[in-house]
Design an enzyme around this catalytic site. Structure first.
Site, PDB file in Angstrom:
ATOM      1  N   GLY A  81       0.832  -1.205   0.000  1.00 24.20           N
ATOM      2  CA  GLY A  81       0.000   0.000   0.000  1.00 24.20           C
ATOM      3  C   GLY A  81       0.863   1.249   0.000  1.00 24.20           C
ATOM      4  N   SER A  82       2.009   1.180   0.671  1.00 27.75           N
ATOM      5  CA  SER A  82       2.914   2.333   0.687  1.00 27.75           C
ATOM      6  C   SER A  82       3.460   2.587  -0.715  1.00 27.75           C
ATOM      7  CB  SER A  82       4.080   2.074   1.645  1.00 27.75           C
ATOM      8  OG  SER A  82       3.571   1.855   2.941  1.00 27.75           O
ATOM      9  N   ASP A 189      -7.615   1.487   3.734  1.00 22.04           N
ATOM     10  CA  ASP A 189      -8.394   0.967   4.864  1.00 22.04           C
ATOM     11  C   ASP A 189      -9.870   0.826   4.528  1.00 22.04           C
ATOM     12  OD1 ASP A 189      -6.054   1.113   6.218  1.00 22.04           O
ATOM     13  OD2 ASP A 189      -6.584   2.857   7.429  1.00 22.04           O
ATOM     14  N   SER A 214      -4.103  -1.402   0.042  1.00 22.57           N
ATOM     15  CA  SER A 214      -3.055  -2.212   0.681  1.00 22.57           C
ATOM     16  C   SER A 214      -3.612  -3.611   0.919  1.00 22.57           C
ATOM     17  CB  SER A 214      -2.666  -1.609   2.038  1.00 22.57           C
ATOM     18  OG  SER A 214      -1.950  -2.566   2.806  1.00 22.57           O
ATOM     19  N   HIS A 219      -5.730  -5.810   6.384  1.00 25.45           N
ATOM     20  CA  HIS A 219      -6.688  -5.065   5.559  1.00 25.45           C
ATOM     21  C   HIS A 219      -7.874  -5.933   5.103  1.00 25.45           C
ATOM     22  CE1 HIS A 219      -4.333  -1.313   5.337  1.00 25.45           C
ATOM     23  NE2 HIS A 219      -3.424  -2.153   5.779  1.00 25.45           N
ATOM     24  N   ASN A 287      10.661   0.010  -9.640  1.00 19.13           N
ATOM     25  CA  ASN A 287      10.069  -1.304  -9.905  1.00 19.13           C
ATOM     26  C   ASN A 287       9.241  -1.655  -8.680  1.00 19.13           C
ATOM     27  OD1 ASN A 287       9.298  -3.894 -10.275  1.00 19.13           O
ATOM     28  ND2 ASN A 287      11.341  -4.763 -10.475  1.00 19.13           N
TER      29      ASN A 287
END
Ligand SMILES: Cc1ncc(COP(=O)(O)O)c(C=O)c1O
Length: 436
Positions: A81-82, A189, A214, A219, A287
């Site tokens: 998710g980041s 979320d 994410s 999650h 990447n």
């Protein structure tokens, strides 16, 4: 040996080793957890036996399946998710966006009651996060401060639907449209939440320009580590794919060559004419791709996702109803108007000063896992110590409610693995805790 024989053994292994005994009073109640069965394990083993390893047939199926669930045109799977947030933000810095390109020094409206990686891409790039306070009991941005946040450098709004409760997308989208701003919805979320606008109900993450997910185990669905970026805009999609896949110009997937038949026929930058298009870079990229093993788990989870969403809603409703009686001591959460949230957790704020830690300690002592709202106030963390207010970031008015949440809020889980007994045990212990 046939693959089918191995998969039969995997199913047996799942049944023998992974099926958990039912909850007994006093057992640990985690705030989240993976919910899976033999299908996830078989897909994972199937993919590992194929040994393709990098993004392949499962990734393609996952991207299509998630697009169908969301009702969106273009989905790109990524490794967290980041990474999804990084990619979504960096997409806005592409020169292909002309005068709407986000440049260093431009301002991005966000909240300080944030997960850190919804803010860090802005800081890393050298754009300026402009923080607006949140409000309770939605735990989302206080939209009455949007106009005060606007400057001639504002280019985008970027924030999360807190704990699965959509922010006021209607007002924010109107503000973005009026001022020519991008909207990134951090949907990490909130996968499965819905919002109704102009008579149309859509999934969160698909209403603004770009949405992110994410798939970390806590999650709405998981692939261990993983994420996704989605959009309905073909130009944004083209940039997302380029930046995700090393910054390259070519759209051939890994292992595929000369799909367009023009591989050695173009003029690109100041490269020699006919330079291999497969190795031409139109962006300074990354990447961030997933492996096919992650996507294989995701494909099986997607089938369960509608039920996961239903369970989360039902669990939240049960807690909300049964905790009404403590509303003198605790601010209970409320869903955003015009929305059907997909709750990540059940957040509460202790009304009596300094009582949060006592309540949390009581719950943890009785094996109920609790969490704070992520970073609380991100500006108060060491990662902001060397940044200068007014230069590297701006605050609009004060962050009083953000600090209130940092000091007095906590949350417990509503994940699909919760049974009514577990939920009722949480209610019992919360009632006890507020009367200590
Ligand atoms: C709102 C929000 N955004 C982004 C992330 C980052 O996701 P990941 O842990 O997959 O990097 C999280 C993680 O929990 C999150 O809650």
């Amino acid at each position: 040996m046939e693959k089918e024989q191995i998969l039969e053994m995997v199913k047996k292994y799942y049944r023998e080793k992974h099926v958990r005994p039912p909850y007994k009073g006093g057992d640990r109640i985690n705030y989240a957890g993976r919910i899976y069965d033999e299908k996830e394990m078989c897909n994972l083993v199937d993919s590992s036996l194929d040994f393709w390893l990098t993004a392949g047939k499962y990734t393609e199926a996952f991207e299509k399946g998630l697009g169908k669930f969301l009702g969106t045109d273009h989905v790109s799977a990524v490794n967290s998710g980041s990474s999804a947030n990084l990619l979504a933000f960096m997409t806005l810095t592409s020169p292909l966006l002309g005068e709407r390109t986000v440049k260093r020094g431009d301002e991005i409206i966000c909240v300080a009651a944030a997960f850190p990686t919804s803010v860090s891409p802005i800081v890393q790039y050298g754009a300026v996060p402009v923080f607006i306070d949140i409000e309770l009991p939605s735990y989302n941005i206080n939209i009455s401060r949007l106009d005060a946040a606007l400057s001639d450098k504002t280019k985008a709004v970027f924030m999360a639907h807190t704990l699965g409760n959509p922010f006021d997308i209607g007002s924010i989208q109107k503000f973005c449209d009026k001022n020519g701003l991008w909207l990134i919805e951090d949907n990490c979320d909130a996968l499965g939440a819905e919002y109704t606008m102009n008579g149309k109900t859509r999934k969160t993450g698909t209403i603004g320009d770009i949405g992110t997910s994410s798939f970390y185990p806590a999650h709405q669905m998981t692939m261990g580590e993983g994420g996704a970026v989605y959009t309905n805009d073909p130009l944004l999609h083209k940039i997302i794919r380029s930046m995700r896949d090393w910054g390259r110009d070519c759209v051939c997937s890994g292992g595929e060559d000369n799909h367009c038949g023009q591989r050695f026929m173009g003029q690109h930058g100041t490269l020699p004419f006919g330079y291999d298009h497969k190795y031409v870079y139109s962006h300074n990229g990354y990447n961030l791709k997933v492996t096919d093993m992650q996507a294989a788990i995701g494909v099986a989870q997607l089938e369960k996702l509608p039920i996961f969403v239903e369970r989360r809603r039902a669990n939240w409703d049960r807690l909300r109803k049964n905790l009404e009686c403590v509303s003198d001591s605790i601010i209970l959460p409320e869903k955003q108007e015009n929305s059907d949230p997909c709750w990540f957790g059940f957040i509460m704020t202790a009304k009596k000063k300094n009582s949060r830690n006592k309540i949390v300690a009581h719950l943890e002592k009785h094996n109920i896992q609790t969490r704070n709202l992520f970073a609380g106030n991100i500006i108060r963390h060491p990662c902001f110590s060397n940044l200068i207010n007014g230069k590297d970031y701006r605050i609009v008015g004060d962050l009083k409610m953000t600090d209130e949440v940092m000091n007095n809020s906590f949350w417990v889980g509503v994940y699909p693995g919760m049974t009514n007994e577990m939920l009722d045990e949480m209610v019992r212990r919360i009632k006890e805790a507020v009367n200590l």
